[in-house]
Design a protein around this motif. Structure first.
Motif, PDB file in Angstrom:
ATOM      1  N   ASP A   1      51.815  63.067  52.316  1.00 20.44           N
ATOM      2  CA  ASP A   1      51.352  63.144  53.695  1.00 20.44           C
ATOM      3  C   ASP A   1      50.029  62.431  53.909  1.00 20.44           C
ATOM      4  N   ASP A   2      49.168  62.404  52.890  1.00 17.40           N
ATOM      5  CA  ASP A   2      47.842  61.796  53.032  1.00 17.40           C
ATOM      6  C   ASP A   2      47.566  60.836  51.880  1.00 17.40           C
ATOM      7  N   PRO A   3      48.220  59.675  51.860  1.00 19.76           N
ATOM      8  CA  PRO A   3      48.006  58.737  50.758  1.00 19.76           C
ATOM      9  C   PRO A   3      46.590  58.162  50.791  1.00 19.76           C
ATOM     10  N   GLU A   4      45.952  58.124  49.641  1.00 20.61           N
ATOM     11  CA  GLU A   4      44.615  57.553  49.515  1.00 20.61           C
ATOM     12  C   GLU A   4      44.672  56.405  48.513  1.00 20.61           C
ATOM     13  N   PHE A   5      44.482  55.192  49.004  1.00 20.96           N
ATOM     14  CA  PHE A   5      44.584  54.012  48.161  1.00 20.96           C
ATOM     15  C   PHE A   5      43.310  53.821  47.348  1.00 20.96           C
ATOM     16  N   GLU A   6      43.501  53.599  46.054  1.00 18.42           N
ATOM     17  CA  GLU A   6      42.400  53.377  45.131  1.00 18.42           C
ATOM     18  C   GLU A   6      42.671  52.108  44.320  1.00 18.42           C
ATOM     19  N   PRO A   7      41.607  51.362  43.956  1.00 17.71           N
ATOM     20  CA  PRO A   7      41.817  50.190  43.103  1.00 17.71           C
ATOM     21  C   PRO A   7      42.327  50.613  41.736  1.00 17.71           C
ATOM     22  N   PHE A   8      43.280  49.873  41.200  1.00 20.26           N
ATOM     23  CA  PHE A   8      43.761  50.172  39.858  1.00 20.26           C
ATOM     24  C   PHE A   8      42.770  49.648  38.831  1.00 20.26           C
ATOM     25  N   ASP A   9      42.475  50.467  37.835  1.00 20.72           N
ATOM     26  CA  ASP A   9      41.617  50.071  36.723  1.00 20.72           C
ATOM     27  C   ASP A   9      42.249  50.605  35.457  1.00 20.72           C
ATOM     28  N   SER A  10      42.713  49.692  34.596  1.00 21.34           N
ATOM     29  CA  SER A  10      43.386  50.149  33.373  1.00 21.34           C
ATOM     30  C   SER A  10      42.427  50.869  32.446  1.00 21.34           C
ATOM     31  N   GLY A  11      41.121  50.528  32.535  1.00 19.51           N
ATOM     32  CA  GLY A  11      40.133  51.169  31.690  1.00 19.51           C
ATOM     33  C   GLY A  11      40.199  50.744  30.247  1.00 19.51           C
ATOM     34  N   THR A  12      40.990  49.710  29.942  1.00 22.73           N
ATOM     35  CA  THR A  12      41.114  49.261  28.563  1.00 22.73           C
ATOM     36  C   THR A  12      40.273  48.025  28.331  1.00 22.73           C
ATOM     37  N   GLU A  13      39.629  47.965  27.199  1.00 24.99           N
ATOM     38  CA  GLU A  13      38.737  46.863  26.860  1.00 24.99           C
ATOM     39  C   GLU A  13      39.516  45.551  26.811  1.00 24.99           C
ATOM     40  N   GLY A  14      38.911  44.531  27.428  1.00 30.18           N
ATOM     41  CA  GLY A  14      39.512  43.209  27.396  1.00 30.18           C
ATOM     42  C   GLY A  14      40.494  42.953  28.517  1.00 30.18           C
ATOM     43  N   SER A  15      40.885  43.974  29.258  1.00 29.61           N
ATOM     44  CA  SER A  15      41.830  43.760  30.354  1.00 29.61           C
ATOM     45  C   SER A  15      41.283  44.307  31.667  1.00 29.61           C
ATOM     46  N   ASP A  16      39.958  44.448  31.747  1.00 34.76           N
ATOM     47  CA  ASP A  16      39.389  45.087  32.936  1.00 34.76           C
ATOM     48  C   ASP A  16      39.584  44.253  34.185  1.00 34.76           C
ATOM     49  N   ARG A  17      39.814  42.943  34.048  1.00 33.77           N
ATOM     50  CA  ARG A  17      40.025  42.123  35.227  1.00 33.77           C
ATOM     51  C   ARG A  17      41.481  42.119  35.674  1.00 33.77           C
ATOM     52  N   ILE A  18      42.397  42.479  34.787  1.00 36.26           N
ATOM     53  CA  ILE A  18      43.795  42.532  35.184  1.00 36.26           C
ATOM     54  C   ILE A  18      43.980  43.644  36.211  1.00 36.26           C
ATOM     55  N   GLY A  19      44.560  43.284  37.334  1.00 36.73           N
ATOM     56  CA  GLY A  19      44.742  44.242  38.413  1.00 36.73           C
ATOM     57  C   GLY A  19      43.590  44.250  39.394  1.00 36.73           C
ATOM     58  N   ALA A  20      42.449  43.624  39.021  1.00 30.14           N
ATOM     59  CA  ALA A  20      41.291  43.603  39.908  1.00 30.14           C
ATOM     60  C   ALA A  20      41.123  42.250  40.593  1.00 30.14           C
ATOM     61  N   GLU A  21      41.851  41.240  40.165  1.00 27.36           N
ATOM     62  CA  GLU A  21      41.766  39.926  40.780  1.00 27.36           C
ATOM     63  C   GLU A  21      42.542  39.908  42.090  1.00 27.36           C
ATOM     64  N   PRO A  22      42.240  38.954  43.008  1.00 32.22           N
ATOM     65  CA  PRO A  22      43.004  38.872  44.258  1.00 32.22           C
ATOM     66  C   PRO A  22      44.499  38.783  43.993  1.00 32.22           C
ATOM     67  N   ALA A  23      45.267  39.648  44.646  1.00 37.28           N
ATOM     68  CA  ALA A  23      46.709  39.719  44.442  1.00 37.28           C
ATOM     69  C   ALA A  23      47.436  39.215  45.682  1.00 37.28           C
ATOM     70  N   VAL A  24      48.563  38.531  45.460  1.00 39.84           N
ATOM     71  CA  VAL A  24      49.328  37.981  46.573  1.00 39.84           C
ATOM     72  C   VAL A  24      50.718  38.592  46.686  1.00 39.84           C
ATOM     73  N   ALA A  25      51.211  39.234  45.624  1.00 42.91           N
ATOM     74  CA  ALA A  25      52.537  39.840  45.671  1.00 42.91           C
ATOM     75  C   ALA A  25      52.597  40.989  44.683  1.00 42.91           C
ATOM     76  N   VAL A  26      53.454  41.960  44.984  1.00 37.90           N
ATOM     77  CA  VAL A  26      53.631  43.108  44.095  1.00 37.90           C
ATOM     78  C   VAL A  26      55.076  43.575  44.170  1.00 37.90           C
ATOM     79  N   GLY A  27      55.607  44.005  43.029  1.00 37.28           N
ATOM     80  CA  GLY A  27      56.939  44.574  42.965  1.00 37.28           C
ATOM     81  C   GLY A  27      56.949  45.697  41.954  1.00 37.28           C
ATOM     82  N   ALA A  28      58.105  46.277  41.720  1.00 36.60           N
ATOM     83  CA  ALA A  28      58.240  47.360  40.748  1.00 36.60           C
ATOM     84  C   ALA A  28      59.453  47.087  39.883  1.00 36.60           C
ATOM     85  N   CYS A  29      59.295  47.298  38.568  1.00 37.47           N
ATOM     86  CA  CYS A  29      60.396  47.048  37.646  1.00 37.47           C
ATOM     87  C   CYS A  29      60.198  47.862  36.381  1.00 37.47           C
TER      88      CYS A  29
END
Length: 315
Positions: free
Chosen positions: A84-112
């Motif tokens: 009922d009340d979705p709150e969008f938050e930036p994804f942060d994997s929190g893993t060393e060396g991949s902190d920029r993955i998911g934080a860069e400008p995104a143009v498309a998203v899917g699920a698989c």
């Protein structure tokens, strides 16, 4: 012409919602993410649930925790739990060396296969998995991972294991046949605008709509801008500005199995999606049209720059 939703009483909507359940349509727009509540083909309340301009939207089903909505934005992947009340938050994997993955400008998203697939402006395709231990997306979890799969030129859309890009369609495959790694495999075509990866693979390109048989086969020639499928034989596509529908009982996918659909408004659809028993088309002018099998109904939701739509079951 189908009746506008303004002609349906609030009481009727409540009664129908109780019988048919609720599905929320999340619409990605240049002004943010708009949520529209549906009960079959009845359109209920709609509101802005995220103010960040969104370039694409996808829903990730989960077994133990609430399903997730992922929005591709200039700030990267934003994630919220369906509810009922979705709150969008930036994804942060929190893993060393991949902190920029998911934080860069995104143009498309899917699920698989239990994870989001995200395309960045740089062409990178990342697999982002939010661990089952994380009930809410804002929480950090050791189970969350972010992995770069590969790179394409000018990515446009992702659906299931398929990626649409300027240099054609790609499929995400296991690189060693065992499943420990994934990679991108080019599967043909050129100037792909959109793909549908559920059931029969479909692709919308500058030269037409294609289905994957013995190679890519032409379903319709023309300027194809969007395509969607539910995995059970239903599919929709926009070709030369017209909405085409492939019915469930059509076994083949050739040209004559697609029929033109007449929306209740004289507007070009730009985003297509499926939910349980419903088809949704959102127009460039900001009108959401929904069909539950008895014809199209519509509701003006007052948005522009429509980029995508994804449906999530709420109850």
């Amino acid at each position: 012409m189908a009746p506008a939703e303004d002609d349906i009483s609030i009481e009727e909507k409540r009664v129908y919602a109780g019988a048919a359940g609720r599905t929320d349509a999340y619409v990605a727009t240049g002004g943010g993410v708009v949520r529209v509540s549906l009960s079959a083909d009845k359109v209920g309340a709609f509101d802005m649930v995220a103010r960040e301009p969104a370039r694409d939207i996808a829903v990730l089903p989960r077994k133990e925790n609430p399903d997730l909505i992922g929005a591709a934005t200039a700030d990267g992947l934003l994630v919220a739990a369906v509810g009922d009340d979705p709150e969008f938050e930036p994804f942060d994997s929190g893993t060393e060396g991949s902190d920029r993955i998911g934080a860069e400008p995104a143009v498309a998203v899917g699920a698989c296969d239990g994870a989001f697939l995200v395309a960045g402006e740089d062409g990178g395709i990342d697999r982002i998995a939010v661990g089952d231990a994380t009930a809410m997306p804002g929480d950090s979890s050791e189970d969350s991972t972010a992995t770069r799969i590969g790179t394409v030129r000018d990515p446009r859309a992702i659906d299931g294991p398929l990626v649409a890009a300027a240099d054609g369609v790609y499929r995400i495959v296991e690189s060693d046949g065992i499943g420990s790694d994934l990679e991108l495999s080019a599967v043909g075509l050129d100037d792909a605008r959109d793909v549908a990866g559920a059931g029969m693979p479909l692709a919308a390109t500058a030269s037409g709509l294609y289905w994957l048989g013995n190679g890519w086969m032409t379903a319709r020639s023309g300027d194809a801008a969007a395509v969607a499928a539910d995995g059970d034989g239903h599919a929709m596509a926009v070709v030369d500005g017209d909405l085409l529908v492939h019915p469930e009982d059509a076994v083949e996918w050739e040209t004559d199995t697609w029929r033109a659909a007449e929306l209740p408004v004289d507007e070009e659809p730009t985003a297509l999606g499926y939910g349980p028993g419903v088809s949704v088309a959102v127009t460039a002018a900001g009108t959401l049209c929904v069909d539950a099998g008895d014809g199209w109904r519509h509701q003006v939701v007052g948005v522009r720059e429509v980029e995508g739509v994804a449906l999530a079951v709420v109850e």
